[in-house]
Design a protein around this motif. Structure first.
Motif, PDB file in Angstrom:
ATOM      1  N   GLN A 193       0.853  -1.185   0.000  1.00  0.00           N
ATOM      2  CA  GLN A 193       0.000   0.000   0.000  1.00  0.00           C
ATOM      3  C   GLN A 193       0.893   1.240   0.000  1.00  0.00           C
ATOM      4  OE1 GLN A 193      -3.130   1.283   3.217  1.00  0.00           O
ATOM      5  NE2 GLN A 193      -4.000  -0.384   1.997  1.00  0.00           N
ATOM      6  N   ARG A 195       1.306   5.596  -0.831  1.00  0.00           N
ATOM      7  CA  ARG A 195       0.684   6.902  -1.008  1.00  0.00           C
ATOM      8  C   ARG A 195       1.290   7.589  -2.228  1.00  0.00           C
ATOM      9  NH1 ARG A 195      -0.004  11.574   3.665  1.00  0.00           N
ATOM     10  NH2 ARG A 195      -1.696  12.716   2.629  1.00  0.00           N
ATOM     11  N   TYR A 201      -4.041   6.843  -1.905  1.00  0.00           N
ATOM     12  CA  TYR A 201      -3.392   5.557  -1.686  1.00  0.00           C
ATOM     13  C   TYR A 201      -3.781   4.566  -2.787  1.00  0.00           C
ATOM     14  CZ  TYR A 201      -1.597   6.723   2.954  1.00  0.00           C
ATOM     15  OH  TYR A 201      -0.901   7.279   3.993  1.00  0.00           O
TER      16      TYR A 201
END
Length: 373
Positions: A193, A195, A201
């Motif tokens: 994950q 950003r 995200y």
């Protein structure tokens, strides 16, 4: 707006679109008589009462099946109709917690507690099993003409929907651990994950796993001017010129492990240097299974969903406005489905439904004044 009214809650609107709404007091004998009449012509009955309650009223499946042998009756309860826990109550949270999914949902930092996914997933999971069981029962009825009773245990539904969690324990006596934005596993996997430059995200999903995919990622990095930002670029290029490898080899093969890690890091570098939508569309157009993490309102603005007609306007004459709703998530060629109307107000369709039983408006008015409907 800002008015306490159960018929104007978003919950009520969402879960009751396209339905008919009637009122009926089952505590009164006349109400139970009307229920029996409705069930006599029913194709499917779905109920979620406390186990034993319908039997106490004399209107359970066993009481009514003789009048409608082809009827399918689906009971959806927290722990099933029978067993030592059948009379226990539950909420969506306790279903997911006790059933196991919460254990697999959360963050790499295990000092933080597990989390429950939003959207009433415990209830939704139970309902999906109810639908699947019902469809099987429909096929059986089409072949035999015989109806049946279906007992859905929502807790059990959650327990068999833990991915590998339950089976790792049952088969290998291993316990999976929750991980941020990726599958729970016995062994930790690499973070996925990221950003993006615009604060959105994304989940980088499955990294490249064969030479052609490694080459696609290498070329993508070059196009974006990001090769210098990836220390593992030589490994990525070697993987593009090497042999395919199976994911099962990663734990035992250091070379495969290094290539896989380079592919994962390449995707992370791309995500960290592009906007969320650029990374999402760029990866999807190259055939990678990755995703953008949308807020609910972002979904309604997505070009793809709009072009497929997913977003629909639903009129609410009771407030003199229309509102945007999520529409059909799938398309059927022979039996198209769509929202047909907003959620009914309580008792709005009494005349239509009870009129079909042969009751006149005067009869319906009398029932209403007596509090039966």
């Amino acid at each position: 707006r800002d008015e306490k009214n159960s018929e104007r809650s978003l919950w009520f609107w969402h879960y009751n679109t396209s339905k008919r709404g009637i009122t009926l007091d089952l505590e009164q004998e006349r109400g139970r008589e009307l229920f029996r009449q409705l069930v006599e012509d029913a194709d499917v009955v779905v109920e979620s009462q406390r186990p034993g309650r319908m039997a106490e009223l004399g209107i359970d499946y066993d009481d009514l099946k003789a009048a409608n042998p082809s009827m399918l009756w689906v009971a959806i309860t927290p722990f099933g109709r029978e067993g030592p826990r059948s009379h226990e109550e539950a909420t969506d949270l306790t279903l997911l917690a006790g059933g196991g999914p919460c254990w697999s949902c959360g963050y790499d930092d295990h000092s933080l507690p597990p989390v429950r996914g939003g959207g009433n997933q415990g209830y939704q999971t139970g309902c999906h099993y109810a639908v699947m069981a019902l469809l099987i029962a429909v096929v059986h009825r089409d072949l035999t003409g015989i109806g049946q009773f279906i007992d859905v245990n929502m807790h059990a539904g959650s327990n068999v929907t833990t991915e590998a969690g339950s089976y790792e324990w049952l088969v290998a006596n291993d316990t999976v651990q929750r991980q941020t934005g990726r599958h729970a596993g016995v062994n930790a996997s690499m973070p996925s994950q990221v950003r993006c430059t615009d604060g959105v995200y994304v989940n980088t999903g499955f990294p490249p796993r064969n030479p052609a995919q490694f080459q696609l990622v290498y070329d993508w990095l070059e196009q974006e001017g990001l090769i210098e930002k990836l220390a593992e670029a030589p490994i990525l290029l070697a993987a593009a010129e090497g042999e395919p490898f199976l994911l099962t080899r990663i734990a035992q093969d250091p070379e495969a492990q290094a290539k896989f890690a380079a592919g994962r890091e390449a995707m992370n570098v791309l995500a960290a240097n592009l906007t969320g939508y650029e990374f999402f569309t760029g990866g999807q157009s190259r055939g990678f299974q990755l995703g953008i993490i949308y807020a609910p309102e972002d979904v309604m603005e997505d070009v793809h969903f709009k072009e497929r007609g997913f977003v629909v306007d639903v009129e609410h004459p009771e407030v003199g406005e229309s509102f945007r709703y999520p529409g059909a998530p799938y398309r059927f060629e022979k039996s198209p489905w769509q929202l047909t109307r907003r959620a009914p107000q309580l008792g709005e369709d009494n005349s239509e439904v009870y009129g079909a039983l042969g009751l006149s408006e005067a009869d319906i008015d009398a029932l209403r004044s007596e509090g039966v409907i």
